[in-house]
Structures are given as structure tokens and as C-alpha cells.
Enzyme design. Structure first.
Site, PDB file in Angstrom:
ATOM      1  CE  LYS A 177     -13.509  -4.031   1.421  1.00 41.44           C
ATOM      2  NZ  LYS A 177     -12.479  -3.925   2.468  1.00 41.44           N
ATOM      3  CE  LYS A 203      -4.443  -1.355   1.880  1.00 43.41           C
ATOM      4  NZ  LYS A 203      -5.463  -1.046   2.883  1.00 43.41           N
ATOM      5  CE  LYS A 237      -5.379  -8.109  -1.362  1.00 44.42           C
ATOM      6  NZ  LYS A 237      -5.516  -7.748  -0.017  1.00 44.42           N
TER       7      LYS A 237
HETATM    8  P1  TYM Z   1     -10.515  -6.235   4.301  1.00 48.91           P
HETATM    9  O1  TYM Z   1     -11.552  -5.214   4.619  1.00 48.91           O
HETATM   10  O2  TYM Z   1      -9.507  -5.908   3.253  1.00 48.91           O
HETATM   11  O3  TYM Z   1     -11.198  -7.585   3.887  1.00 48.91           O
HETATM   12  C1  TYM Z   1     -12.204  -8.175   4.693  1.00 48.91           C
HETATM   13  C2  TYM Z   1     -12.020  -9.679   4.718  1.00 48.91           C
HETATM   14  O4  TYM Z   1     -12.061 -10.207   3.380  1.00 48.91           O
HETATM   15  C3  TYM Z   1     -10.901 -10.988   3.139  1.00 48.91           C
HETATM   16  N1  TYM Z   1     -10.509 -10.827   1.718  1.00 48.91           N
HETATM   17  C4  TYM Z   1     -10.390 -11.838   0.854  1.00 48.91           C
HETATM   18  N2  TYM Z   1     -10.562 -13.166   0.992  1.00 48.91           N
HETATM   19  C5  TYM Z   1     -10.379 -13.923  -0.107  1.00 48.91           C
HETATM   20  N3  TYM Z   1     -10.019 -13.418  -1.318  1.00 48.91           N
HETATM   21  C6  TYM Z   1      -9.822 -12.098  -1.499  1.00 48.91           C
HETATM   22  N4  TYM Z   1      -9.486 -11.617  -2.690  1.00 48.91           N
HETATM   23  C7  TYM Z   1     -10.013 -11.242  -0.376  1.00 48.91           C
HETATM   24  N5  TYM Z   1      -9.918  -9.899  -0.198  1.00 48.91           N
HETATM   25  C8  TYM Z   1     -10.227  -9.667   1.089  1.00 48.91           C
HETATM   26  C9  TYM Z   1      -9.837 -10.421   4.057  1.00 48.91           C
HETATM   27  O5  TYM Z   1      -8.820 -11.360   4.310  1.00 48.91           O
HETATM   28  C10 TYM Z   1     -10.662 -10.099   5.301  1.00 48.91           C
HETATM   29  O6  TYM Z   1     -10.833 -11.256   6.084  1.00 48.91           O
HETATM   30  N6  TYM Z   1      -7.278  -5.795   8.101  1.00 48.91           N
HETATM   31  C11 TYM Z   1      -8.548  -6.345   7.689  1.00 48.91           C
HETATM   32  C12 TYM Z   1      -9.712  -5.834   8.504  1.00 48.91           C
HETATM   33  C13 TYM Z   1      -9.565  -5.995   9.979  1.00 48.91           C
HETATM   34  C14 TYM Z   1      -9.698  -7.198  10.714  1.00 48.91           C
HETATM   35  C15 TYM Z   1      -9.554  -6.834  12.068  1.00 48.91           C
HETATM   36  C16 TYM Z   1      -9.926  -8.524  10.338  1.00 48.91           C
HETATM   37  C17 TYM Z   1      -9.339  -4.989  10.874  1.00 48.91           C
HETATM   38  N7  TYM Z   1      -9.341  -5.502  12.126  1.00 48.91           N
HETATM   39  C18 TYM Z   1      -9.622  -7.790  13.102  1.00 48.91           C
HETATM   40  C19 TYM Z   1      -9.994  -9.471  11.391  1.00 48.91           C
HETATM   41  C20 TYM Z   1      -9.838  -9.104  12.722  1.00 48.91           C
HETATM   42  C21 TYM Z   1      -8.802  -5.963   6.249  1.00 48.91           C
HETATM   43  O7  TYM Z   1      -8.253  -5.031   5.722  1.00 48.91           O
HETATM   44  O8  TYM Z   1      -9.787  -6.691   5.642  1.00 48.91           O
END
Ligand code: TYM
Length: 328
Positions: free
Chosen positions: A194, A110, A191
Site C-alpha cells: 500500500k 519500516k 512485495k
Molecule cells: P496489512 O494491512 O499490511 O495487510 C493485510 C493482509 O494482506 C496481506 N498482504 C499480502 N498478501 C499477499 N501479497 C502481498 N503483497 C500482500 N501485502 C499484504 C497481509 O499479509 C495481511 O494478511 N499486521 C497486519 C494487520 C494485522 C493483523 C492482525 C492480521 C493487525 N492485527 C491480527 C492478522 C491478525 C498488517 O499489517 O496487514
């Protein structure tokens, strides 16, 4: 078993978020005490339009419900409604080293894309650790891209316990065998995300059936004809097969057998219809929820109340363990 996970309201949710995370959340609510938050403080680590952030926060919350999370069984809340997340994020930041944060691959990716990098983006993993440890969660369902952040969370929990006395369980990541890494429909080496500038790279959960069909029709494949699950040599086709396996509840082996002698066009058609069918009930529920914003607000209020009670309990122990003087 206590489960916590979160999703950032930094754009529209897509199939990767659903298959990697949200789907697991729904399954877990029958087996564990669950807390699911919309992590708006994390979204602020990059610049957000305030009105769009508010809108997106409500949209993610509505998708939690639409996907089937039952607010009677799981707490659904907004991260910033429980101020202890930020407090514990700071305290864990004081336990975490510059070197550890610098090694985070998601930070490197990022940060590499931008000219100026906020302190928040750098400290992001400490806040994520706080989200998890605040509730003394034992399990964290996430996609594969969060593996390294979970490792850091585990290290911080163990470090805290060693320095200040046993306070946190060391949480385990729950990463699905299939669907943990859904790839971009336009580049199977990236991957699905968003933030990709190409909207054809992802199927969003609120895309219309025609948008879903169009995006899958133009998904990249390869120059061969054989439909086979082989992520190393055939990453694009393997990605389509994995999505189809999950969307249609069939195994990869069954699908591979079924498609012997059939072409990519047929695979894409079947995949598009399976995804449309998967999203249809979720979208219908989401439409009902957006027509009843008071209900959604009430769910978030109730979730925050429950989360806050647990958070206060943990923070009392944490403040004492670290040597902060109690206010009279
Ligand atoms: P975020 O918002 O990017 O994504 C949310 C969840 O979706 C999963 N994910 C995917 N899984 C499979 N294939 C993909 N292409 C894909 N893109 C996203 C992510 O692994 C995630 O589980 N840091 C985290 C948010 C967060 C969090 C937490 C998660 C903040 N605090 C505490 C768990 C526990 C994030 O940016 O997810």
C-alpha cells in the site's frame, strides 16, 4: 475453529491484500466462527491524516463486505471500537522482550525508512498478538509477510499459559500456497504494498478497468520470451502467472501449457482482462455500499458488540491470571 484477521486502513487495498488475505476470509466464513477487523490502531503507528484515516477505515470495511463477507456469519468491526485490544496489547507488551521486537523484519524495514520511529511501531507486534488472543482465535489467515508476527503471537500465547495458567489456544497461521506473496508489478523482488510511492507497482481493488490495463501493460517482465513459472529465475513473469492463476481459477500447470509459443504481450492482455473481471463485481457492490453509509455503520456496530462480548470474557480471565485487582 475460530478465525481472526485484520487489515490496516493505511491506504487503498490492492491485489496482494485480496489474494493473500481477503479471499481467504470469504472462504473461511462457511467453516468457522470468523471475526474480521479494520485495525485502525495499527495504522496509527505511522503518522496519519485524521480525516483520511476515518475515510480509509470505512473503505476497508466496505471492501470486506464487497468481497463477500456476510455480516450475518462473520463479525466485521473496527479495532478501536473494542478498547480491550489496547489493554491486552499493553499486558502482552509486558511479556514480550525488547530483543524479540527488535528482531521483527517488518519493524526493521519500516524503521529503516524513517528518521523517527514511534514506540507504537516498535510495539506493533504485541498489539497484533492481542488482536488474535483476545478472541482466543485458533486460526489466522494472512499473507506470507505476517509469518514472523504470527510466530511471536504463538510464543506469547505459550509464555502466558506457562506463567499464568492455560488461558489461550496457540493460534495457527493460514497462509495460502499461491497468492501469499504477490510481488510489485515494477520490482519483482519487493512485495506489492500500500505504501510504495510508485502507484504502478500495485493494482488497487478500486482501480478503474483502464487503470488496471495500463498498470499491467507496463509491468516489468524479463528479457526472455518464455512464459514459465520459475520464481527464482523469472520472478516477474512468475508473479504475473500466479495472479492470473488465482484471478482465472486455473492451475499454474494449465497456464504454462496454454502459453507455449505465446508472448508476454498476450499474457499481459489476458491478465488485465482477468483482473478486470475479478474486480468488477466487487466494485459494483462497493459502490452500492458507499451509497448507503448507514448500513455500513450498522454492520460495524453489530460487529463491535459481538466482538466486545467475547473480548470482555477473555479479559476477565487475563486480569485475574496476571494478578490485577478487580474493581468493585
Ligand atoms: P496489512 O494491512 O499490511 O495487510 C493485510 C493482509 O494482506 C496481506 N498482504 C499480502 N498478501 C499477499 N501479497 C502481498 N503483497 C500482500 N501485502 C499484504 C497481509 O499479509 C495481511 O494478511 N499486521 C497486519 C494487520 C494485522 C493483523 C492482525 C492480521 C493487525 N492485527 C491480527 C492478522 C491478525 C498488517 O499489517 O496487514
Amino acid at each position: 475453529m475460530r478465525v481472526l484477521s485484520g487489515i490496516q486502513p493505511s491506504g487503498h487495498l490492492h491485489l496482494g491484500n485480496y489474494l493473500g488475505a481477503l479471499r481467504q476470509f470469504v472462504d473461511l466464513q462457511d467453516r468457522a466462527q470468523c471475526l474480521f477487523c479494520v485495525v485502525d490502531l495499527h495504522a496509527l503507528t505511522v503518522r496519519q491524516d485524521p480525516a483520511a484515516l476515518r475515510q480509509s477505515t470505512l473503505e476497508v470495511a466496505s471492501l470486506y463486505l464487497a468481497a463477500g463477507i456476510d455480516p450475518q456469519r462473520a463479525a466485521i468491526f473496527v479495532q478501536s471500537h473494542v478498547p480491550e485490544h489496547a489493554e491486552l496489547g499493553w499486558l502482552l507488551g509486558c511479556l514480550c522482550t525488547f530483543g524479540e521486537l527488535q528482531r521483527m523484519t517488518q519493524f526493521k524495514d519500516k524503521a529503516g525508512e524513517r528518521e523517527s520511529v514511534s514506540l507504537g511501531l516498535f510495539a506493533y507486534p504485541a498489539l497484533m498478538a492481542a488482536d488474535i488472543l483476545l478472541y482466543r482465535a485458533s486460526h489466522v489467515p494472512v499473507g506470507d509477510d505476517q509469518r514472523q508476527h504470527l510466530e511471536l503471537t504463538r510464543d506469547l500465547a505459550a509464555r502466558f499459559n506457562a506463567r499464568h495458567g492455560e488461558t489461550f489456544p496457540v493460534p495457527a497461521a493460514l497462509i495460502g500456497a499461491v497468492g501469499a506473496r504477490v510481488m510489485s508489478l515494477q520490482n519483482p523482488h519487493e512485495k506489492m504494498s500500500k505504501s510504495s510511492p510508485d502507484p504502478r507497482s500495485r493494482v488497487e481493488l478500486l482501480d478503474t478497468p483502464d487503470q488496471v490495463r495500463a498498470k499491467i501493460r507496463v509491468a516489468v517482465t524479463d528479457s526472455e520470451r518464455e512464459i514459465r513459472h520459475d520464481p527464482e529465475h523469472k520472478p516477474a513473469v512468475s508473479n504475473l502467472l500466479e495472479i492470473l492463476a488465482l484471478a482465472s481459477s486455473q492451475s499454474l500447470a494449465e497456464l504454462q501449457e496454454h502459453y507455449v509459443g505465446l508472448g508476454y504481450g498476450r499474457l499481459k492482455q489476458d491478465l488485465a482482462e482477468a483482473v478486470v473481471a475479478l474486480l468488477e463485481p466487487l466494485q459494483a457492490r462497493q459502490r452500492e455500499l458507499s451509497a448507503a453509509p448507514d448500513h455500513l455503520r450498522a454492520v460495524l456496530g453489530q460487529g463491535a458488540e459481538l466482538a466486545h462480548a467475547l473480548a470482555e470474557d477473555t479479559m476477565r480471565d487475563v486480569r485475574t491470571a496476571m494478578g490485577l485487582l478487580t474493581a468493585r
